[in-house]
Design an enzyme around this catalytic site. Structure first.
Site, PDB file in Angstrom:
ATOM      1  N   ASP A 101       0.730  -1.261  -0.116  1.00 26.11           N
ATOM      2  CA  ASP A 101      -0.128   0.208  -0.215  1.00 26.11           C
ATOM      3  C   ASP A 101       0.883   1.311  -0.030  1.00 26.11           C
ATOM      4  O   ASP A 101       0.485   2.073  -0.737  1.00 26.11           O
ATOM      5  CB  ASP A 101      -1.033   0.021   0.978  1.00 26.11           C
ATOM      6  CG  ASP A 101      -1.987   1.007   0.871  1.00 26.11           C
ATOM      7  OD1 ASP A 101      -2.362   1.649  -0.061  1.00 26.11           O
ATOM      8  OD2 ASP A 101      -2.673   1.478   2.140  1.00 26.11           O
TER       9      ASP A 101
ATOM     10  N   CYS B 114     -15.689   4.674   2.636  1.00 24.95           N
ATOM     11  CA  CYS B 114     -17.189   4.226   1.922  1.00 24.95           C
ATOM     12  C   CYS B 114     -17.030   2.965   1.406  1.00 24.95           C
ATOM     13  O   CYS B 114     -16.227   2.839   0.770  1.00 24.95           O
ATOM     14  CB  CYS B 114     -17.418   5.620   1.168  1.00 24.95           C
ATOM     15  SG  CYS B 114     -19.170   5.050   0.253  1.00 24.95           S
TER      16      CYS B 114
ATOM     17  N   CYS C 271     -22.714   4.883  -6.048  1.00 20.50           N
ATOM     18  CA  CYS C 271     -21.818   5.694  -5.551  1.00 20.50           C
ATOM     19  C   CYS C 271     -22.603   7.162  -5.294  1.00 20.50           C
ATOM     20  O   CYS C 271     -23.437   7.489  -6.341  1.00 20.50           O
ATOM     21  CB  CYS C 271     -20.851   6.243  -6.655  1.00 20.50           C
ATOM     22  SG  CYS C 271     -19.735   7.381  -6.008  1.00 20.50           S
TER      23      CYS C 271
END
Length: 352
Positions: free
Chosen positions: A138, A245, A202
Site C-alpha cells: 500500500d 465508503c 456511488c
C-alpha cells in the site's frame, strides 16, 4: 537453496507457504505483465483526478511499472488477505447519530498485519529460492491492482478495485518483487459483464465512466486523504460516513462468494469502531483520538480530520441534540473543524 536448484513445483510451494501465512490468494506475474499501467496512470494524473494526492504524481515514474521502481525485478508475487465482513457494510445507513467506518478500518491496521506476513514469506522465499526481493503493501509506489490482475487474483472492476471470484471485493493486496524467474499465472479476466451496480451505488457520482474513478468526488478520498474543507456539494451525500465508503464494494454481486470465515482474525471489527456515536467523536481531543484509534489505520488522519468528518455527519443527522457540542467546536483551533461545525449547526436548522 540456490536458485538453480529450485524444485519443479516451486511456485506451488510458494502458494502453499502464502496460505500458511494467512494469504487467501497468491499469484505470479512477469514484471512486465501490465504494460498499459503507466499510460493509464499518466492519463489519470493528467486529468487531475488524483486531487490532493500529490505523491501519486511525484513518483509516477516509479509507479508505472515494477522495473521503474526496481530495474532488477523479474517476477511479481501478488498476494491477497481477506477482510470479508460478517455484517452488511450498509446496515448503518439510516442510523444518523452513528458514524459509518469503512470495513477495512474497523480492525487492526492492515499495513502491520500484511507487512508482517509478506516479510515472513520473503524470508522463506530467499532461503528456499535465492535471489533478491522487496516486499510492498500500500504505502510504496506500487500499482497493486493491475499487478494482482496480471497475476490472476481477479480483475479490476468497474469501480477500479480488484474483484475476486472467490473473495469478492474484500482483499488487502501486497506484492513481492523478486529477481527470480518464476512461472506466471494466467491473468484475471474481466467478469463484470453488463452489471453497473457499483456505478449506480456511488453517492457522489465519482465514476465518470466504468473503470474510471475521479478521486476528487470519492467519499473515501474526501474523508481520508483530503485535508481541507469538504466541498459543500458533497456534504449531504456523505451522510453519516466518517471514514471511507464501502458502497461501491458492498453492492458487487461477486461478494456473495466471499466467506467472512476466510477473513484474517486481526481484521475482526473492534466493538468501539463498528457504530461509534457521533457525540463521542465530536468530543474528542488529540489524546482521546489517539487512545480510541490506537492500532487502527484511522490514526493517520489525526483528530482534526476525524472531528471534521463527524461534524459533517452530525449536520446530516437531523439530531439537534448534537448542537451543544457543535457549538463548542465553532471555536475550535482548527478553522476547518470550526467551519464544519458551523455548517452542521445551520444544516440542523439552528440559527447562529
Amino acid at each position: 537453496m540456490a536458485e538453480h536448484k529450485r524444485q519443479p513445483d516451486f511456485e506451488a510451494r510458494i502458494r502453499a507457504k502464502a496460505a500458511e501465512l494467512g494469504f487467501v490468494a497468491c499469484g505470479i506475474a512477469r514484471a512486465d505483465a501490465a504494460p498499459r499501467t503507466a499510460e493509464r496512470l499518466r492519463q489519470w494524473l493528467g486529468e487531475g483526478r488524483h486531487g490532493d494526492m500529490i505523491w501519486m504524481a511525484e513518483r509516477e515514474h516509479h509507479r508505472g511499472s515494477p522495473a521503474g521502481l526496481w530495474p532488477e525485478v523479474r517476477s511479481v508475487i501478488a498476494l491477497g488477505m481477506s477482510y470479508a465482513p460478517a455484517a452488511d457494510p450498509l446496515r448503518l445507513a439510516t442510523e444518523g447519530e452513528r458514524g459509518r467506518i469503512s470495513v477495512y478500518a474497523q480492525g487492526q491496521d492492515y499495513h502491520d498485519v500484511v507487512k508482517k506476513a509478506l516479510k515472513a514469506l520473503g524470508r522463506w522465499l530467499a532461503q528456499e529460492g535465492g535471489g533478491d526481493l522487496k516486499v510492498f503493501v500500500d504505502t510504496a509506489p506500487v500499482m497493486e491492482k493491475p499487478l494482482a490482475e496480471a497475476a490472476g487474483l481477479g480483475w479490476q472492476g468497474k469501480h477500479t478495485n480488484l474483484v475476486s471470484r472467490a473473495h469478492g471485493s474484500w482483499l488487502f493486496l501486497g506484492a513481492i518483487y523478486t529477481t527470480l524467474d518464476l512461472s506466471p499465472e494466467t491473468a484475471g479476466r474481466d467478469s463484470c459483464g453488463s452489471c453497473d451496480a457499483c456505478q449506480r451505488a456511488c453517492p457522489t457520482e465519482a465514476f465518470p465512466a466504468p473503470y474510471r474513478l475521479d478521486a476528487r468526488r470519492c467519499i473515501s478520498y474526501l474523508t481520508i486523504e483530503h485535508a481541507g474543507p469538504i466541498p459543500i456539494e458533497f456534504r449531504e451525500a456523505i451522510g453519516n460516513r466518517i471514514y471511507g465508503c464501502d458502497d461501491c464494494l458492498a453492492v458487487c454481486p461477486w461478494n456473495k462468494f466471499a466467506a467472512a470465515a476466510a477473513a484474517n482474525l486481526a481484521f475482526q471489527p473492534r466493538a468501539e469502531l463498528t457504530a461509534p456515536a457521533l457525540a463521542d467523536l465530536l468530543a474528542l481531543d488529540d489524546a482521546g483520538f489517539r487512545q480510541v484509534f490506537a492500532g487502527s489505520p484511522i490514526k493517520r488522519i489525526g483528530r482534526n480530520r476525524m472531528v471534521r468528518n463527524a461534524a459533517i455527519a452530525a449536520g446530516n443527522s437531523g439530531a439537534r441534540g448534537l448542537v451543544p457540542v457543535l457549538e463548542r467546536l465553532r471555536e475550535d483551533d482548527d478553522p476547518v473543524v470550526a467551519e464544519a461545525a458551523a455548517w452542521a449547526i445551520g444544516r440542523l436548522g439552528v440559527s447562529a
